[in-house]
Design a protein around this motif. Structure first.
Motif: not given
Lengths: 340, 340
Positions: B1-4, B6, B49, B51
DNA sequence: TTGAAAGCGCTAACAT
DNA sequence: ATGTTAGCGCTTTCAA
């Protein structure tokens, strides 16, 4: 000169009849601004009591010039000196430092990660919690390519740059020292075996034993959380057995301390009956009686080196090189192992 | 789950076909949002995801939920335990902590102030640098009504809330203890007299002397920066004089340590020839030989109390009450003063 | 109960 | 060498 209302670059701009961007550039020493304007801007900034708002700048540039540090507990000397090393270099390079303590708990460590991420730190230096067994929370950083450097307590499953001291060599020289003093039944109180540092100290110890053809007695190698309390349990186990060791290499100074205190209480002579070597050179080890022979590791150097690595990744965007830097250790010989 | 990339509240908004403001409110548990929407938003936030970006929120609300701490050096146990106290409470209340070390230098302290101000901390806890003689830089905070609480090393000219231990009582009980042991020529090694804590320790000492009608000999009261090196100088001055004291109350444990080491080297018996009392109960004092009688002060408690005061000012906008909280001390009797 | 719109203070294309 | 403009991600007034 009360100054409740915060001065912004626009106030400077208005006062000088120039644009905000010019003020911004002048304050940042942009090459394309004339010296004259720069001086005027800076003078006016001082006059108005301007203080830059890092928040705004950070939001805009999405870089905070801040590095986060996660450590088990600040009150342990090794860690506080590591922080001193980290802070010193970081500040010199214009970075702030935010410190979080995990108290050696996985949950707290996970909180630290969230906190640091929410603060958008540019990079993180960490030494993992003793009681952590899952390190997924660190993916918050790695998944987003936020540079991460571990020191001291590192774990193999996390692929980052690491800074450690030469624990293997430390274990080796500690054991070899005891062997050179004529000890034959040498015990080792090792730390949690999911942490490299303790594995390495143990392996170094074993290597020295094998090299000198000393019997390795399984009963003399015990694992411990290395707290002061558990040190007493270990001391008891080892020293009250039918065939006690004539030397103990403790996984850290705290455990060595417990052994010394226990031996004193029971009238067991150190080093005559049992020689003791610790690990870390905590400040107290010098003043124990007998003073403690120990393997010195510099928290300051480890912290500095870790910061160097981290800043290099942040500033040069070198990507994660996954280097592992190993810093030297050396044996400090004191009374607790000084057998004739 | 790469999440470059934002995830922002707008991504959540888009995914649910609602507005950004609704998402913001839902995440902040605003009362005017339906439970159903809240749940949907939170679920989606987790799924994507998300944040939160504290930077943006801070800029908008101009409150950072961060408190700044300025201390002389983190590697001294008293200060690192104070920080532990500060951090523990601060985190519990949802605040971050930024730590700066002054290294006891005025210039560094001034830098710390700038750094913390630029980070727009909501409040500051500080213990002033030993070598600072000018405290104007703190006006950066006071002029802008940024809450400021001092602990341990406080200065009268700064009108803020303060947390100290009862240094006067500490000096008093230390002296009275030595008197009760029959000592007559009691020396005191005092710290820099521009700091309240050392003035108070000295005054407490003098009060006990007067109360018990013991002569106060000016030659036996000396001032020192209380470092390990200067402790040796003091030990020499006092112990090699023609008429040496039969007891020394040292301004801190470090100085007491120097005295013990010096006496050991010269074969002067402690406590028989000279009794020694320190101040702080540093971790090593228990393990010295002879173990050191000392006045215990809890860094943890001081840190906690200071944080309590600060958060009260920040959260309840109570304004600066300029309270001074005095925490208790107590004497730990050990071998260094154990005369029959 | 929700949305639209403005703005926190700063920086950085792009334009001049 | 300087100005214009847009926008970082979020919160919050005002309006609906």
């Amino acid at each position: 000169m009360k100054n409740e209302n915060n001065v912004t670059i626009h106030d400077i701009a208005k006062a000088l009849n120039i644009s905000g961007s010019t003020v911004s550039r002048a304050l940042n020493n942009n090459a394309r601004i004339s010296e004259k304007t720069k001086k005027a801007v800076k003078d006016m900034a001082k006059q108005l009591g301007y203080q830059p708002n890092a928040l705004a700048s950070n939001l805009r540039t999405s870089c905070t010039n801040t590095i986060g540090v996660i450590i088990p507990r600040i009150s342990r000397y090794f860690f506080s000196s590591a922080i001193t090393g980290i802070e010193e270099l970081a500040r010199e390079k214009g970075f702030n430092v935010i410190i979080c303590q995990s108290n050696d708990l996985e949950e707290r460590e996970s909180d630290c990660v969230q906190t640091l991420f929410a603060s958008r730190v540019d990079g993180v230096i960490s030494s993992v919690a003793l009681k952590a067994e899952n390190y997924d929370h660190y993916k918050t950083f790695t998944n987003r390519n936020i540079p991460l450097v571990f020191f001291d307590r590192v774990v193999d499953e996390l692929e980052t740059s690491k800074v450690v001291v030469d624990d293997f060599k430390g274990g080796f020289i500690a054991a070899e020292h005891l062997i050179s003093k004529g000890c034959k039944r040498i015990a080792h109180i090792s730390g949690p075996q999911h942490l490299n540092i303790y594995i390495n100290r143990l392996q170094g110890f074993l290597k020295a034993m094998r090299k000198h053809h000393i019997d390795i007695n399984e009963e003399l190698i015990i694992e411990s959380p290395l707290t002061r309390e558990d040190g007493l349990r270990c001391a008891k186990t080892l020293l009250e057995s039918d065939n006690p060791p004539d030397a103990i290499f403790a996984g850290n100074d705290t455990t060595a301390l417990s052994i010394i205190l226990y031996a004193k209480e029971k009238g067991i002579k150190i080093p005559e009956e049992v020689a003791v070597v610790g690990f870390s050179n905590e400040p107290f080890s010098e003043f124990l009686s007998p003073s403690l022979t120990t393997v010195e590791q510099s928290g300051f150097d480890v912290g500095t080196k870790a910061t160097e690595l981290l800043l290099d990744i942040i500033q040069n965007k070198t990507g994660n090189k996954q280097e592992t830097i190993v810093l030297p250790v050396n044996l400090i010989e004191r009374e607790s192992s000084d057998k004739k």
